[in-house]
Motif scaffolding. Sequence first.
Motif, mmCIF file in Angstrom:
data_model
loop_
_atom_site.group_PDB
_atom_site.id
_atom_site.type_symbol
_atom_site.label_atom_id
_atom_site.label_comp_id
_atom_site.label_asym_id
_atom_site.label_seq_id
_atom_site.Cartn_x
_atom_site.Cartn_y
_atom_site.Cartn_z
ATOM 1 N N LEU A 88 0.808 -1.216 0.000
ATOM 2 C CA LEU A 88 0.000 0.000 0.000
ATOM 3 C C LEU A 88 0.841 1.265 0.000
ATOM 4 N N ASP A 89 2.153 1.115 -0.043
ATOM 5 C CA ASP A 89 3.078 2.247 -0.069
ATOM 6 C C ASP A 89 2.898 3.136 1.159
ATOM 7 N N LEU A 90 2.784 2.502 2.313
ATOM 8 C CA LEU A 90 2.716 3.236 3.576
ATOM 9 C C LEU A 90 4.133 3.304 4.164
ATOM 10 N N PRO A 91 4.647 4.508 4.404
ATOM 11 C CA PRO A 91 6.050 4.668 4.807
ATOM 12 C C PRO A 91 6.297 4.402 6.294
ATOM 13 N N LEU A 92 5.862 3.255 6.781
ATOM 14 C CA LEU A 92 6.110 2.858 8.162
ATOM 15 C C LEU A 92 6.892 1.550 8.159
ATOM 16 N N GLN A 93 7.752 1.397 9.141
ATOM 17 C CA GLN A 93 8.549 0.181 9.230
ATOM 18 C C GLN A 93 8.776 -0.167 10.701
ATOM 19 N N ALA A 94 8.950 -1.471 10.952
ATOM 20 C CA ALA A 94 9.211 -1.934 12.307
ATOM 21 C C ALA A 94 10.589 -1.459 12.740
ATOM 22 N N THR A 95 10.675 -0.945 13.968
ATOM 23 C CA THR A 95 11.947 -0.404 14.442
ATOM 24 C C THR A 95 12.948 -1.505 14.784
ATOM 25 N N HIS A 105 6.670 -2.027 17.594
ATOM 26 C CA HIS A 105 6.467 -0.619 17.288
ATOM 27 C C HIS A 105 6.893 -0.333 15.854
ATOM 28 N N PHE A 106 6.114 0.534 15.209
ATOM 29 C CA PHE A 106 6.409 0.953 13.838
ATOM 30 C C PHE A 106 6.643 2.450 13.834
ATOM 31 N N ASP A 107 7.672 2.875 13.078
ATOM 32 C CA ASP A 107 8.000 4.297 12.957
ATOM 33 C C ASP A 107 7.993 4.692 11.488
ATOM 34 N N TRP A 108 7.842 5.991 11.273
ATOM 35 C CA TRP A 108 7.927 6.516 9.913
ATOM 36 C C TRP A 108 9.373 6.418 9.422
ATOM 37 N N ARG A 109 9.522 6.243 8.123
ATOM 38 C CA ARG A 109 10.862 6.258 7.541
ATOM 39 C C ARG A 109 11.462 7.648 7.652
ATOM 40 N N ASN A 110 12.770 7.737 7.494
ATOM 41 C CA ASN A 110 13.486 8.989 7.737
ATOM 42 C C ASN A 110 13.014 10.132 6.851
ATOM 43 N N ASP A 111 12.554 9.815 5.656
ATOM 44 C CA ASP A 111 12.169 10.872 4.721
ATOM 45 C C ASP A 111 10.697 11.254 4.820
ATOM 46 N N VAL A 112 10.016 10.742 5.843
ATOM 47 C CA VAL A 112 8.576 11.008 5.973
ATOM 48 C C VAL A 112 8.316 11.684 7.305
ATOM 49 N N VAL A 113 7.460 12.686 7.301
ATOM 50 C CA VAL A 113 7.089 13.410 8.497
ATOM 51 C C VAL A 113 5.780 12.838 9.038
ATOM 52 N N GLU A 114 5.653 12.827 10.360
ATOM 53 C CA GLU A 114 4.422 12.356 10.996
ATOM 54 C C GLU A 114 3.217 13.138 10.471
ATOM 55 N N ALA A 115 2.084 12.430 10.390
ATOM 56 C CA ALA A 115 0.854 13.052 9.893
ATOM 57 C C ALA A 115 0.563 14.339 10.666
ATOM 58 N N ALA A 116 0.260 15.396 9.918
ATOM 59 C CA ALA A 116 0.099 16.715 10.512
ATOM 60 C C ALA A 116 -1.278 16.877 11.145
ATOM 61 N N SER A 177 1.648 6.127 14.847
ATOM 62 C CA SER A 177 2.404 4.984 15.374
ATOM 63 C C SER A 177 1.855 4.542 16.734
ATOM 64 N N ASP A 178 1.516 5.510 17.582
ATOM 65 C CA ASP A 178 0.927 5.174 18.878
ATOM 66 C C ASP A 178 -0.415 4.464 18.708
ATOM 67 N N HIS A 179 -1.205 4.960 17.773
ATOM 68 C CA HIS A 179 -2.513 4.344 17.538
ATOM 69 C C HIS A 179 -2.354 2.915 17.033
ATOM 70 N N LEU A 180 -1.422 2.712 16.120
ATOM 71 C CA LEU A 180 -1.168 1.369 15.595
ATOM 72 C C LEU A 180 -0.775 0.412 16.715
ATOM 73 N N GLN A 181 0.105 0.845 17.586
ATOM 74 C CA GLN A 181 0.521 -0.005 18.688
ATOM 75 C C GLN A 181 -0.620 -0.274 19.664
ATOM 76 N N ASP A 182 -1.473 0.722 19.905
ATOM 77 C CA ASP A 182 -2.612 0.527 20.801
ATOM 78 C C ASP A 182 -3.600 -0.484 20.229
ATOM 79 N N VAL A 183 -3.843 -0.414 18.931
ATOM 80 C CA VAL A 183 -4.759 -1.371 18.296
ATOM 81 C C VAL A 183 -4.246 -2.801 18.470
#
Length: 279
Positions: A88-95, A105-116, A177-183
Amino acid sequence: MPLHTPTQPLRLQERDAAFATAALAIEDAKARHASARQHRAICRLRIGPALWLQVILLPLIFCGLLILAEPALTNFWRNCIAFWFARLDLPLQATNPAASISTLHFDWRNDVVEAAIPGFSARLTSMTLTLLVFATTFGMQGRMVPLQYLLRILCGVQAIALLFFWYAPAQFPYTVSDHLQDVLTMGHILILAIPLMLAVGYYLLHLSLTVKVTHTLGILGYFIVMIPHKAVLHTLILYKTSVLYMPLLYVCFGAVFDVLLFVALYSWLISMLPQQDTQ
């Protein structure tokens, strides 16, 4: 002086006759259905030592196996989520390789900013859609009333979220990322609780041990597969829209939604059982 005779004694006679007719009908029904069993919703279960043993041991066995299998479950969920993130081309990856769900836990890749935080146009669009959906509920009647209640609840939750993001958006403390981990964490807690809930309302029934084990494995397997896919869906929605919809996803399509799914599966299993197996 009234010219007509009083009708109260006549009405009392009619009432007494109606009660007598109803009593005769009840007695006739009892006589015709004297051999019928009590409805399984009100009859008392006969619980012997074997059933009590199943009620105690089955939850312990299933919960113990789930705890032992947590590293394997964590690895499966991480691989499943990573698979769909890539597709799905979602820029998240397992740390890092986690050994438990709580450390996954999943974090955004270095070139992506957290959703505003949603801007004015996003909030205005959401408010307009919420008002339109709420307005459509006034025309729902009859069989549509349950849907009316559901849509109004969703609109109410979204309206509260809009009020928060309209007046204090900078104070919103959660990330995607917090929401994903909570789910994932709440889903894992539900999976551990499923054998305990089945012990109260399912393992007490007079069913074969094979049926109980098979149905439990089926329910557990469903949630093991469903929860990571639900987490991916939540992440996709938040990534494509904004965190404005996180409260709605968390409150209405989080743990409460999982419990309702469990109740639906449990009800479906019970409805398929013969009456004599539930007495």
